[in-house]
Design an enzyme around this catalytic site. Structure first.
Site, PDB file in Angstrom:
ATOM      1  CG  ASP A   1      -2.060   1.051   1.056  1.00 46.39           C
ATOM      2  OD1 ASP A   1      -2.352   1.448  -0.086  1.00 46.39           O
ATOM      3  OD2 ASP A   1      -2.613   1.472   2.081  1.00 46.39           O
ATOM      4  CG  HIS A   2       5.134   2.805  -2.037  1.00 48.24           C
ATOM      5  ND1 HIS A   2       6.195   2.876  -1.168  1.00 48.24           N
ATOM      6  CD2 HIS A   2       5.361   3.740  -2.992  1.00 48.24           C
ATOM      7  CE1 HIS A   2       7.019   3.822  -1.581  1.00 48.24           C
ATOM      8  NE2 HIS A   2       6.543   4.364  -2.686  1.00 48.24           N
TER       9      HIS A   2
END
Lengths: 428, 327
Positions: free
Chosen positions: A308-309
């Site tokens: 979930d960068h």
């Protein structure tokens, strides 16, 4: 011809459950041989790497990466994200369509593919499910697929209109494409900024109830069962969501769910005194939820783990908690953080590796996540026991908003290869 | 931990003495204080009450010191109270008008902090609509910071002035039953009061319609009521909160008249409280919404005294934070 031999490795292939000492031969960027024990015969002049017993696995596949390109390059470019990915052992990533403009037309899919050609990680575009991510009209799924989109995703947004998500599910079936959707009911979570409960109340912050996730998730799952769509819940954060997914997967094999490394590793108490780097969507939940999420990963209910960068510039984070942006970077710390649940004995290493490699690769239909002969030599060499400290100054991403600043990690990426080429080598 | 002392110290005549020792640089919330510190601040506030009742109210203790009032939310009353407190202590007081400054034109909170810090203030009094904003600012400045209200989080000087008012009427805090009624979920006044009263061993009750009760409030309050009449029974102190019509209407309550019917404090409901109960309100009041005008002006009402105590508490807090011994 270029050749590379990695010997004395612990070969771990999540595609086949293989886990044995051996060696691997790469020629022209492709895995041409794997052998138990001693190294296979290699051409003269082949580069040799002694893995010294470290784990050699397929490179990680991260299905939830936000960059700022195009439109907000000051946050993150495709190149800086790819460099961060390489350092984290991520060799393939699916980039979300939440850019400016939104990736909702074939020309923009082409743009991403053109830009991403020579970077140290493979970049695959996800196209928006609805035009402009506005939740009203579905995009040109067929043309987008032909242009190279690997999935349809609504990024940070969630589709409120049930008829629209149903139409998207039905239409996506024509092209066999997966739909990646974050279930979130905005009317319940509207003013919320962290998990609803006692911690939020003590801090004077408004809560996001768990039902803001479970209600639209239940809706999506029923529609997915009915339509037979390849539905992937982008990320879930509550115990009940895990139960809902578990129930649906019993009867419907085309349903899957992902989890972010943050929801797997952290809980709402980590927010402490208004630490905005821990302001995320979905929010960090109670420890009971986190444990249920870990259990769901262990039993296969949750099959995909991602970073979930989400790079945010400091300005957007150095604000009062309620006014700060959501999101945290995570490419560089994904593997090390995931190893925590391996080291504490909760989840087997192979299960974690599956969720990081073959499972996400299968969902978006890319050739990755396997050590099989003929596969691209996208590899990661992992020292499972190496201790290290996450330092802000060593982050390769353009953004600094990590939830693991100062964290002690056990296990580090030593080398990363994409197409047989070394794209990262640990200097320490 | 030492047993909290709740008896007020006997005020010395004429000389106010010196402020108590204090280990904090800022006053960000009641949650940072222990019962001994709370008692010491209340005791010193008593002396400031004496000072404020003299014909010559001026003290020289903050002469030459600079106080900046930075109010991101409008509050005539609280700002005036802090301003008067500073002036009585001879501080140079500056009010930053946020609405007309660059702050409302996109300058970030951090930039504002840096700018103000460069002006070498000794204390900044801050009110902001976001929980945690005052704490964030306090990390970026070299002077003392006083939280004058941050979102729904804390309003520590309000809780101190309420405690001082209660103590002057009841001579103690421990063992008293204090009922707080209104929009608990959105109230910093409720949170700070619940924390302070809990620290001082009072029994706390919150009374509100369920839409105005935040999850987990039972960790802060001894008892939780949705029935006001039940909640008022035998209460020694009834503290009413202001209802924000704009925010509440249609979402948290269906109408003002319904709210008044069930949660407005009138004489009939007040009669259920202890015979010598006092009525409090942080102001400004919505007469006829949360409180009957007759109750607001009845002998049990100590609402005007709260305003007086506000100035005294703020004098005590500023002197304590800025005294030589504590810096």
């Amino acid at each position: 011809m270029t050749a590379l031999v990695i010997e004395n490795a612990r070969l771990m292939d999540p595609a086949t459950d293989r886990d044995e000492k051996g060696a691997l031969l790469v020629e022209n960027g492709v895995i041409t041989e794997t052998a138990a024990g001693a190294a296979p015969g290699a051409p003269d002049g082949a580069q040799r790497i002694d893995a010294k017993g470290k784990v050699l696995a397929p490179g990680l596949v991260d299905l939830r990466v936000f960059t700022g390109e195009p439109g907000h390059e000051f946050r993150e470019t495709l190149q800086s994200a790819a460099e961060a990915a390489a350092a984290g052992g991520v060799t393939s990533m699916l980039v979300m369509p939440d850019t400016e403009p939104v990736i909702d037309s074939p020309a923009l899919v082409n743009y991403i593919l053109d830009r991403a050609r020579d970077y140290p990680a493979r970049i695959y575009p996800a196209a928006a499910i609805t035009k402009g991510l506005e939740g009203n009209e579905i995009t040109e799924f067929g043309l987008l697929k032909s242009a190279g989109a690997r999935a349809f995703a609504e990024g940070r947004k969630s589709i409120a209109n049930a008829a629209v998500i149903q139409a998207a599910m039905l239409y996506a079936r024509n092209f066999g494409m997966p739909l990646i959707h974050l279930p979130y009911e905005a009317s319940l979570g509207a003013d919320g900024v962290m998990n609803e409960g006692a911690v939020a109340t003590l801090r004077g912050l408004r809560g996001i109830p768990r039902e803001a996730e479970t209600i639209p998730l239940a809706r999506d799952l029923q529609l997915a069962e009915k339509t037979g769509a390849r539905y992937h819940a982008a990320q879930i954060s509550t115990a009940r969501s895990a139960d809902l997914i578990r129930f649906s997967r019993e009867s419907c094999s085309t349903i899957s769910a992902g989890v972010s490394i943050n929801s797997l590793s952290l809980n709402e108490n980590d927010i402490g005194p208004y630490r905005t780097f821990f302001k995320l969507s979905p929010p960090l939940r109670h420890e009971n939820d986190r444990q249920a999420i870990v259990d769901a990963l262990a039993d296969g209910t949750i099959s995909i783990l991602h970073s979930d960068h989400d790079p945010q510039d400091t300005e957007m984070k150095r604000r009062p908690f309620a006014e700060a942006a959501d999101g945290a970077i995570g490419l560089e710390t994904l593997l090390a953080a995931a190893l925590r649940i391996v080291h504490d004995g909760t989840v087997p290493l192979m299960t974690v590796l599956k969720a990081l490699t073959i499972n996400p690769a299968s969902l978006i239909g890319i050739e990755a996540g396997s050590l099989a002969k003929g596969s691209p030599a996208d590899l990661v060499l992992i020292d499972l026991d190496k201790p290290w400290l996450v330092r802000e100054t060593e982050i390769r991403s353009r953004a600094r908003n990590t939830t693991f600043e100062g964290a002690r990690m056990t296990g580090k990426v030593v080398m990363t290869f994409v197409g047989g080429k070394t794209v990262y080598a640990d200097a320490s | 931990m030492a047993e909290p002392t709740t008896q007020s110290a006997t005020p010395t005549t004429g000389e106010a003495g010196s402020p108590p020792p204090f280990r904090h640089r800022h006053l960000l919330g009641i949650a940072d204080l222990d019962p001994v510190e709370i008692t010491a601040l209340l005791d010193y506030s008593e002396r400031m009450v004496e000072v404020s009742r003299q014909p010559n109210k001026k003290r020289a203790t903050l002469k030459g010191r600079t106080q900046i009032n930075l109010f991101f939310e409008n509050s005539t009353r609280t700002q005036a109270s802090f301003e008067l407190a500073g002036k009585r202590l001879s501080a140079d007081v500056m009010n930053m008008a946020v609405k007309s400054s660059s702050i409302s034109k996109g300058e970030t909170l951090i930039d504002t902090a840096a700018t103000l810090n460069a002006m070498q203030p000794d204390v900044i009094v801050i009110r902001h609509s976001a929980a945690g904003a005052v704490e964030l600012l306090s990390q970026k400045v070299g002077c003392s910071v006083i939280n004058a209200g941050d979102g729904a989080h804390e309003h520590p000087t309000q809780a101190l002035l309420d405690a001082l008012t209660i103590r002057r009427h009841k001579n103690r805090l421990n063992g008293l039953t204090v009922a707080i009624c209104g929009d608990i979920a959105n109230s910093r006044v409720a949170r700070s009061n619940l924390i302070l009263l809990g620290q001082m061993q009072a029994r706390t009750r919150v009374i509100a319609p369920a839409t105005m009760l935040p999850p987990g409030i039972e960790l802060l309050a001894t008892e939780v009521f949705t029935d006001m009449e039940e909640g008022l029974k035998g209460a020694d102190v009834v503290m009413m909160l202001r209802i924000q019509n704009e925010r509440a209407h249609g979402k948290l309550i269906p109408s003002v008249r319904e709210y008044y019917q069930f949660y407005g404090l009138d004489e009939k409901k007040l009669a259920l409280a202890a015979p010598d109960a006092i009525v409090m309100h942080p102001g400004p009041m919505n007469r006829g919404v949360e409180i009957d005008p007759l109750v607001a002006d009845c002998p049990a009402s100590v609402i005007e005294e709260q305003v007086e105590m506000g100035v005294a508490v703020r004098m005590a807090v500023m002197e304590t934070l800025l005294s030589q011994g504590n810096q």
